[in-house]
Design a protein around this motif. Structure first.
Motif, short mmCIF file in Angstrom:
data_model
loop_
_atom_site.label_atom_id
_atom_site.label_comp_id
_atom_site.label_asym_id
_atom_site.label_seq_id
_atom_site.Cartn_x
_atom_site.Cartn_y
_atom_site.Cartn_z
N PHE A 325 -32.21 -5.71 17.73
CA PHE A 325 -31.29 -6.44 16.84
C PHE A 325 -30.09 -5.56 16.50
O PHE A 325 -28.93 -6.00 16.58
CB PHE A 325 -32.03 -6.84 15.55
N GLY A 326 -30.34 -4.29 16.10
CA GLY A 326 -29.27 -3.41 15.68
C GLY A 326 -28.26 -3.15 16.78
O GLY A 326 -27.05 -3.12 16.53
N GLU A 327 -28.72 -2.95 18.00
CA GLU A 327 -27.80 -2.68 19.11
C GLU A 327 -26.94 -3.90 19.42
O GLU A 327 -25.74 -3.78 19.70
CB GLU A 327 -28.58 -2.24 20.35
N LEU A 328 -27.54 -5.09 19.37
CA LEU A 328 -26.77 -6.31 19.61
C LEU A 328 -25.74 -6.52 18.49
O LEU A 328 -24.62 -6.97 18.75
CB LEU A 328 -27.70 -7.51 19.70
N ALA A 329 -26.12 -6.18 17.25
CA ALA A 329 -25.18 -6.31 16.14
C ALA A 329 -23.99 -5.38 16.34
O ALA A 329 -22.83 -5.76 16.11
CB ALA A 329 -25.88 -6.00 14.81
N LYS A 330 -24.25 -4.14 16.78
CA LYS A 330 -23.15 -3.20 17.01
C LYS A 330 -22.20 -3.71 18.09
O LYS A 330 -20.99 -3.51 18.04
CB LYS A 330 -23.71 -1.83 17.41
N SER A 331 -22.75 -4.39 19.10
CA SER A 331 -21.94 -4.85 20.23
C SER A 331 -21.22 -6.17 19.96
O SER A 331 -20.10 -6.38 20.45
CB SER A 331 -22.82 -5.01 21.47
N PHE A 332 -21.85 -7.06 19.18
CA PHE A 332 -21.31 -8.41 19.08
C PHE A 332 -20.87 -8.84 17.67
O PHE A 332 -20.02 -9.72 17.56
CB PHE A 332 -22.36 -9.43 19.58
N SER A 333 -21.46 -8.26 16.63
CA SER A 333 -21.17 -8.76 15.28
C SER A 333 -19.70 -8.54 14.91
O SER A 333 -19.12 -7.49 15.20
CB SER A 333 -22.06 -8.09 14.24
N GLU A 334 -19.12 -9.55 14.26
CA GLU A 334 -17.72 -9.48 13.84
C GLU A 334 -17.59 -9.33 12.33
O GLU A 334 -16.57 -9.70 11.74
CB GLU A 334 -16.99 -10.73 14.33
N ASP A 335 -18.64 -8.79 11.70
CA ASP A 335 -18.58 -8.42 10.29
C ASP A 335 -18.23 -6.93 10.23
O ASP A 335 -19.08 -6.08 10.49
CB ASP A 335 -19.92 -8.68 9.60
N PRO A 336 -16.98 -6.58 9.91
CA PRO A 336 -16.57 -5.18 9.96
C PRO A 336 -17.33 -4.29 8.98
O PRO A 336 -17.43 -3.08 9.18
CB PRO A 336 -15.07 -5.23 9.63
N GLY A 337 -17.87 -4.88 7.92
CA GLY A 337 -18.56 -4.08 6.93
C GLY A 337 -19.96 -3.66 7.33
O GLY A 337 -20.52 -2.73 6.75
#
Length: 439
Positions: A325-337
């Motif tokens: 989950f964490g790696e996908l969030a780093k690659s795809f999430s658009e929440d800058p915070g």
């Protein structure tokens, strides 16, 4: 200014000419101006509608409904002050989008335990059209934003003020009690001479005697008070003791629920307070917190909402298939915070989050990844990592003190600002029987 006013009135004048020449037409009642307010006007139809709404509100509270004539001047003054704030909003470029308005209407319906259809039906039952209700909500939203910009944003409370307040004997005493109050205000003009003050004192004395003889406080407030909340029966809502002048707080602490104060002299007149309810006590405050992480995917000019949802679904499937989950969030999430932290929002108070996110979080089990869902920010996938209850008594007391000090400053500043814009405005009242006022 004159040109704008004439332009507004020309259709009414033309209508009068056309009707006077129509010998065989049935007579139609014409709307008319009851007040000129700077570059705008208040119409008789607006006044009549608001008077009916006030009468309905009074009837729901179970009190005797005053005749329309007894309410007109009070309601007109409210409409004048509202009109001035709306004009400020227009000049300031404040706009309410349809999406914001729809969300506000939905929130009101939800708070009343109704679906949108039930809300429409309830309005119709009360004789109000849905469009009129939406328009009134929009007006109130604009006024709220005007006050936020002109009043609330100017108010500052320092950490030192909070500490000083909490450490003071008065602060310790006042933080423990809350009062639900109503008031009747009899004002005196700015720089009033002794004759004007004595006249106001006689007027408030007469009101006080009628109250002591059993007159209904709410009805007296509607008929005689000049406070901003007069048409609500003088209702002020809940007030921390710390929001009130120390003399008021001391007086209220010794009163029983239902009691009224004797007339109290204040800088701008005389006031009578009624203690409707009281509550308070020093209890520990436990706050629920949730450790959560999420992936946010936003629609854009080059990616439609449907395509955004599909991407969120693919990420959900990849997580369910075992990807981190964490790696996908780093690659795809658009929440800058949170993206650089693997989508981790750390421990959060659910009440600080938008309703859709809060609901999904509440329904998810610890370790569960939710299916994609939409909020105003875009499409989310979230995972609950933990739950806890923390003792936030000290933090809650600090926040409570901050709110008390801000509300106290806001109430004072708001009344001063409303009087200022009213005094500086050009107002000509054309309601029959009313005093003429202009500046």
């Amino acid at each position: 200014m004159k040109t704008k006013l004439i332009d507004r009135l020309r259709p009414l004048m033309l209508g009068a000419v056309l009707l006077s020449g129509a010998a065989h037409a049935a007579p139609q009642p014409l709307d008319r101006v009851v007040a000129i307010v700077d570059n705008d006007v208040v119409m008789q139809s607006q006044l009549d509608q608001r008077v009916r709404e006030v009468q309905q509100t009074i009837a729901k509270r179970g009190g005797g409904v005053p005749p329309a004539g007894a309410l007109e001047q009070q309601v007109l003054e409210r409409l004048i002050v509202e009109n001035l704030q709306l004009q400020i909003g227009e000049r300031s470029g404040i706009r309410i989008t349809d999406e914001e308005l729809n969300q506000a209407v939905g929130t009101i319906a939800q708070r009343n335990g109704m679906s949108p259809e039930q809300f429409r039906a309830a309005l119709a039952h009360d004789g109000l059209s849905y469009d009129d209700a939406r328009d009134q909500i929009k007006r109130e939203m604009i006024i709220s934003r005007v006050r936020q910009r002109r009043v609330a944003e100017r108010i500052q409370v320092s950490e030192q003020e909070v500490k000083n307040y909490l450490n003071s004997d008065m602060g310790k005493m006042q933080m423990s009690e809350e009062y639900r109050l109503a008031n009747i205000l009899i004002p005196t003009p700015e720089g009033a001479n002794s004759e004007a003050i004595q006249a106001a004192a006689r007027q408030v004395g007469d009101v006080y005697q009628q109250l002591k003889q059993g007159a209904d406080f709410g009805q007296m407030a509607i008929a005689r008070s000049r406070s901003e909340n007069a048409l609500e029966g003088g209702e002020m809502g809940w007030r921390q003791a710390g929001q009130l002048p120390p003399d008021f707080a001391k007086m209220l602490s010794n009163m029983a629920v239902g009691d009224i104060t004797q007339p109290i002299r204040i800088p701008n007149g005389f006031i009578i307070l009624k203690l409707e309810e009281k509550r308070g006590g020093s209890q520990s405050v436990l706050r629920d917190e949730v450790h959560v992480r999420h992936i946010l995917i936003k629609p854009s000019e080059i990616r439609s909402d449907a395509a955004t949802e599909q991407l969120a679904e693919r990420l959900y499937d990849r997580i369910k298939s075992g990807e981190n989950f964490g790696e996908l969030a780093k690659s795809f999430s658009e929440d800058p915070g949170s993206a650089l932290n693997g989508g981790d929002l750390n421990w959060v108070d659910p009440n600080s989050l938008v309703p859709e996110f809060r609901e999904q979080m509440a329904n998810a089990q610890q370790g569960e990844v939710t299916r994609p869902f939409r909020t105003q920010y875009g499409w989310h996938v979230l995972e609950v990592l933990g739950r806890r209850a923390t003792d936030s008594t000290d933090k809650a007391r600090e926040q409570q003190a901050m709110n008390v000090l801000r509300n106290r400053k806001y109430d004072e500043e708001l009344q001063t600002w409303l009087r200022q814009i009213r005094d500086e405005a050009y107002v000509e009242i054309k309601l029959p029987g009313a005093d003429q006022a202009a500046q």
